[in-house]
Design a protein around this motif. Structure first.
Motif, PDB file in Angstrom:
ATOM      1  N   LYS A  64       0.834  -1.195   0.000  1.00 38.76           N
ATOM      2  CA  LYS A  64       0.000   0.000   0.000  1.00 38.76           C
ATOM      3  C   LYS A  64       0.875   1.254   0.000  1.00 38.76           C
ATOM      4  N   GLY A  65       0.472   2.214  -0.798  1.00 40.24           N
ATOM      5  CA  GLY A  65       1.201   3.471  -0.827  1.00 40.24           C
ATOM      6  C   GLY A  65       2.285   3.519  -1.890  1.00 40.24           C
ATOM      7  N   LYS A  67       3.995   4.053  -5.260  1.00 44.53           N
ATOM      8  CA  LYS A  67       3.506   5.008  -6.255  1.00 44.53           C
ATOM      9  C   LYS A  67       3.784   4.577  -7.680  1.00 44.53           C
ATOM     10  N   HIS A  68       4.643   3.583  -7.828  1.00 41.77           N
ATOM     11  CA  HIS A  68       4.989   3.180  -9.188  1.00 41.77           C
ATOM     12  C   HIS A  68       4.564   1.750  -9.450  1.00 41.77           C
ATOM     13  N   ARG A  73      -0.841   1.801 -10.783  1.00 43.90           N
ATOM     14  CA  ARG A  73      -1.442   2.431 -11.956  1.00 43.90           C
ATOM     15  C   ARG A  73      -2.877   1.942 -12.164  1.00 43.90           C
ATOM     16  N   ARG A  76      -5.373   3.297  -9.501  1.00 42.65           N
ATOM     17  CA  ARG A  76      -5.762   4.680  -9.766  1.00 42.65           C
ATOM     18  C   ARG A  76      -6.724   4.772 -10.930  1.00 42.65           C
ATOM     19  N   GLN A  77      -6.365   4.109 -11.979  1.00 43.39           N
ATOM     20  CA  GLN A  77      -7.168   4.245 -13.191  1.00 43.39           C
ATOM     21  C   GLN A  77      -8.576   3.688 -13.007  1.00 43.39           C
ATOM     22  N   ARG A  79     -10.031   3.545 -10.031  1.00 44.31           N
ATOM     23  CA  ARG A  79     -10.591   4.140  -8.811  1.00 44.31           C
ATOM     24  C   ARG A  79     -10.882   3.054  -7.774  1.00 44.31           C
ATOM     25  N   TRP A  82      -6.541   0.340  -2.564  1.00 49.20           N
ATOM     26  CA  TRP A  82      -5.612  -0.774  -2.399  1.00 49.20           C
ATOM     27  C   TRP A  82      -6.241  -1.885  -1.552  1.00 49.20           C
ATOM     28  N   LEU A 139       6.097   1.017 -21.168  1.00 49.14           N
ATOM     29  CA  LEU A 139       5.068   1.545 -22.052  1.00 49.14           C
ATOM     30  C   LEU A 139       5.676   2.018 -23.377  1.00 49.14           C
TER      31      LEU A 139
END
Ligand SMILES: Cc1cc2nc3c(=O)[nH]c(=O)nc-3n(C[C@H](O)[C@H](O)[C@H](O)COP(=O)(O)OP(=O)(O)OC[C@H]3O[C@@H](n4cnc5c(N)ncnc54)[C@H](O)[C@@H]3O)c2cc1C
Lengths: 464, 83
Positions: A64-65, A67-68, A73, A76-77, A79, A82, A139
């Motif tokens: 959790k937490g 960021k990468h 990803r 977040r995308q 919504r 975690w 990507l």
């Protein structure tokens, strides 16, 4: 009926794409051939027990937490918080070859120290490998192709270590026989060794139910038992689809998770077989229910990747139904589930073995059943050379074969990871027909979800 | 909407996109990227959420205006003044 987007397939990638589109108020419809969702990673109930079709491990685990990485990803995308995935990290896994075992966990330092112990002169080379990986952007498709074996051998000059590192990575995400694309190697290395394994106690059904509930709450339409028979084409464009019952639906664009070869076959305008090559790697998977917990009989590992010689053979079996020289054994009990969530009701061992689709598909029914039992025994006999013999504790079993995989995914050859050549930008010969999921390039649960998200973003949301 | 309301709306959107992120110490003049981890997919989401919530169209060539809170609010002010 006219939609902004029609999505073919309610597997991980189709559902994820659907959530993105529905969230931004697009009129979207997911069409699923099967009577249930999940595709390759579905679930079922048999003799009063819950089983997952695919799930060994959710890869790309980050705490959790973080960021990468793909997990943060996708959260977040979509919504999703975690906590909602209820991921419990692995207890620890191992790569087992004759006389050498390398343990690894969700902390790369364990693998590093194991390598330094078993291959003392490869420590610096391993660090060089990690440095190369740190610079890779998954990507960016431009440097995806190339031989992973070659790449690795240039850095690591101990062939056995090269084979051992490739073994789990190929098992969990290589559609190509023998070798792997460098880009795919980087993606898999990160998802397995640098990030790691986790699992929700309730298995894949938790993830699928979360996705489908979210999709429906956003107003997305899902039709089960709605196989697409044809994609209707007008010039350079797809205009809609025809379902198996003859019904026609129309849309501005179509996103297909059915696979490259499979999708092209549906297209009206392509009468002939396409040159696109279907994958060959398929599996049998057995599930053994035990009368005890695996760790009570000396099997504490989450996943054991084994191979019985110094070279790792990643290819379709040449002359038999299965190739049992290598396999993956997973115990869903061996995750660090939080105390308050409880535990699995029974001990479970899952075992995956390489299999040949054609041979399995051509067996007459009675023989098919017999061979399933025979290869169950052979596969387990192979595995117990690397783990404690659990055969005396088995109280129930189920086995599925490349035929089952084919039924759940409609992939040609029951190819688990789809076609060897990926279509990283998702485009096809039609300007508004796109691929997502397995054949776009990202495999596995997290990979498929990320694929659905990025293809929806790139082809459906950024435009229009 | 006033600039303060627009700022709050952006905070709402960021909370939605990155619920684990602590936004209470966000400095308006510093780029978002230096303070919170937003990748290109997240940036697309700010644009998409503004369109979804307020029917504001932001052409791709203007995405650069959304670099910091201050520049975002300034860019959106004329577009959101009448909402
Ligand atoms: C035995 C096994 C173990 C695995 N273990 C793991 C694991 O531990 N961890 C992990 O991350 N991954 C694992 N995987 C891989 C993972 O399941 C897949 O990579 C992922 O689920 C692929 O999702 P997808 O959406 O791309 O495709 P799919 O799941 O194949 O979804 C495609 C969907 O499209 C539908 N469809 C096809 N044709 C049509 C049509 N004409 N009309 C309508 N619908 C159609 C299919 O029915 C299917 O539901 C495993 C796979 C297998 C087989």
């Amino acid at each position: 009926m006219h939609y902004d987007t029609i999505i073919i397939g309610a597997g991980m990638s189709g559902l994820a794409a659907g959530i993105r589109l529905a969230h931004f108020d697009r009129r979207v419809c997911i069409l699923e051939k099967h009577w249930t969702i999940g595709g390759l990673n579905s679930f079922y109930r048999m003799h009063g027990r819950d089983f997952d079709v695919g799930l060994h491990a959710v890869t790309n685990y980050t705490p959790k937490g973080a960021k990468h990485g793909p997990l943060s990803r996708l959260l977040r995308q979509l919504r999703i918080r975690w906590e909602e995935l209820e991921l419990a990290p692995q207890a620890g896994s191992v790569i087992a070859f004759p006389d050498v075992r390398l343990r690894f966990s969700n902390d790369i330092e364990l693998l590093r120290s194991e390598i330094e112990r078993e291959f003392p002169d490869q420590g610096d080379n391993f660090q060089r490998l990690l440095d190369e990986l740190a610079d890779y952007d998954d990507l960016d498709a431009s440097n995806f192709n190339g031989s992973a074996r070659q790449f690795l051998s240039n850095i690591i000059d101990e062939p056995l270590l090269v084979e051992m590192l490739l073994c789990p990575l190929m098992w969990y995400g290589n559609a190509r026989e023998h070798d792997m694309d460098v880009g795919q190697f980087f993606i898999m290395f990160r998802s397995i060794f640098l990030e790691g394994f986790a699992r929700p106690l309730k298995g894949v059904r938790l993830i699928l139910k979360l996705l489908v509930r979210r999709y429906r709450a956003l107003g997305g339409e899902l039709r089960l038992r709605s196989g697409v028979r044809r994609i209707l084409v007008d010039g350079r464009r797809a205009v809609g689809v025809e379902l198996e019952d003859g019904q026609q639906l129309f849309a501005d664009r179509i996103l297909s998770s059915a696979g490259m070869v499979e999708t092209l076959k549906l297209c009206d305008d392509l009468a002939e077989e396409q040159p696109a090559v279907a994958g060959q790697m398929s599996f049998i998977e057995s599930i053994s229910v035990l009368d005890c917990l695996p760790r009570e009989i000396g099997l504490p590992e989450t996943i054991v990747f084994y191979n019985d010689s110094e070279s790792f053979h990643w290819q379709r079996p040449v002359d038999s139904l299965c190739d049992t020289r290598t396999g993956v054994l997973c115990s869903p009990n061996n995750y660090l589930y939080p105390e308050e969530s409880g535990t699995l009701p029974e001990g479970i061992v899952r075992l995956t073995t390489i299999a040949d689709f054609d041979r399995w598909a051509n067996l007459p029914e009675a023989e098919y059943v017999r061979q399933k039992m025979w290869w169950y025994d052979r596969a387990i006999a192979s595995a117990v050379r690397f783990v404690p013999d659990f055969r005396g504790h088995v109280v129930a079993t189920d086995v599925f074969t490349p035929k089952t995989i084919r039924r759940f995914t409609s992939h040609v050859n029951g190819a688990v990871y789809g076609a060897p050549d990926k279509q990283l930008d998702g485009t096809t010969h039609l300007e508004n027909l796109f691929l997502c999921g397995t054949d776009q390039g990202f495999v596995g649960i997290v990979g498929a979800i990320v694929s659905g998200i990025s293809m929806a973003n790139m082809h459906c949301l950024r435009q229009a | 909407m006033t600039p303060a309301e627009i700022r709050q709306e952006i905070i709402d959107i960021l909370t939605d996109i990155a619920p684990d992120e602590d936004l209470s110490n966000l400095e308006d003049d510093k780029p978002f990227r230096e303070q919170i981890d937003l990748d290109s997919m997240d940036f697309l989401d700010i644009v998409m959420e503004l369109r979804k919530r307020h029917r504001i169209q932001i052409p791709e060539e203007d995405y650069g205006e959304l670099a910091s809170m201050a520049s975002t609010v300034k860019y959106l002010e004329p577009k959101m003044a009448n909402l």
